[in-house]
Design an enzyme around this catalytic site. Sequence first.
Site, short mmCIF file in Angstrom:
data_model
loop_
_atom_site.label_atom_id
_atom_site.label_comp_id
_atom_site.label_asym_id
_atom_site.label_seq_id
_atom_site.Cartn_x
_atom_site.Cartn_y
_atom_site.Cartn_z
N ASP A 216 0.83 -1.21 0.00
CA ASP A 216 0.00 0.00 0.00
C ASP A 216 0.86 1.26 0.00
O ASP A 216 2.01 1.25 0.43
CB ASP A 216 -0.94 0.02 1.21
N GLU A 217 0.28 2.34 -0.46
CA GLU A 217 0.82 3.69 -0.34
C GLU A 217 2.28 3.79 -0.77
O GLU A 217 3.12 4.35 -0.07
CB GLU A 217 0.66 4.19 1.11
#
Length: 484
Positions: free
Chosen positions: A340-341
């Site tokens: 993620d991210e």
Amino acid sequence: MSLRTLVSSILVLSLASSRAHGQWHDDAGPWFIATQGEPWPEPAYRRLLEQRHCLDLDTFDFKVVNQNCDILQEALERYENLMRTEFGFDSSRREPSAADEDCKSTISQLRVDLQDSSECAKYPRIDSNEQYQLSIGNNALAYLSADSIWGILRGLETFSQLLYRNETQKSIHVRGQEISDLPRFGHRGLLIDTSRHFLPVRDILLILDAMAYNKLNVLHWHLVDDNSFPYESLRYPELAQKGAYHPSMIYRVEDVARVVEHARRRGIRVLPELDTPGHTKSWGRSHPELLTRCYDAEGRATGKLGPMDPSHEPLYGLVEELLRELGERFPDGQVHLGGDEVLYDCWRSNPDIRDFMQRRNISLERYELLEEYYVERVLRMARQLGLQPVVWQEVFDNGLRLAHSTVVHVWTGDWPREMDAVTRAGHKALLSACWYLDHVAGGGDWLKYYRCDPLDFNATLSQAKQRDLVLGGEACMWGEFVDR
């Protein structure tokens, strides 16, 4: 305060957000009146009978009538102690249950029928059988039956929840009833974040106890992140030695084993997460060469480090060894690989990264393809090690090619649309988007968590086919604002 209430309170308090604060309202007293003798969560099938019975803890016992095993014996002792602590009875000063005029009969025994004890030597799995039948008849006979030990554990929890103290506080009551229960979802989890806020092992064990009281069956252990690396690797001990907050804030090999075993004996899986290629700054304290050097607009090194450097070949050997260790220490078979991210700015600024992409014929306009290059290699490693990967939804959203066996974890955005897209693509899905415990704003705000259903999305294809791919969900307690 009862032990069950105390431990559940510890779960909430130890994971409380500093942003959470109470709401004032005019009327005194609780917002909701607590029930007595009601099971949680609501069973799949329940038929109430007319008769109410008493239970005398001095004469009551559990009777194993079929197969037995260590998990069962320990569970019976645990629930006997829990019941005594819950009701605060001491045989030297307890008032007799006969003082209750409503008590017409006394239950002296719960007969426990475990059909198959072979699962006792194993660890719970995503497809473990947790079904059970519980009967408390008008004849004051109580009977619990399940095919597997995991169903017995859930049934014992339900039985303990059915007991309540009568208004005179002189006896324990239980209403006659028949229950046939099995969970809607095989994955009912809680995420803890021990990188941003270190949790002592004793607190993790208490959290596991509270999970068992609520029939949650997966502890998602977000082991490491930007902030700290508290997980001890035997192959790379320097990661924790330099990456942990403090030498006392490291999960040693024996700590992990203790958590995994404590969870197993409560029918709880432990799902470890090794989040990469973003959220990895703590890795750089011992291995800065693994991370990407960032540059400014004039091409000067800023001294900052970004996500992992996919062009650095030794990185993959290190990650593979860590995954091998995780597979050995966490016997569940699933591993969360994060994803993620991932911020592309640092990759975009680094001339070596750009050269690597050109050599690989990766467009400099599409850094998601560089992420794909890294993630595909790590996913392949995990599968070759016999692990089933779980990834955060960005890996799917960015169009990365994923094997159908990869589980996609939905945490943000328009989650009904996301759940449709993930399952329409043939992937199994987990939902967390509507259960971020660190986002609770106050008392009444808790209601939003009960209004969310992982199946509440419009399936584009066959509803049954897509919804069968929904494994369940997790409540997430991220540690950025945990203050105790």
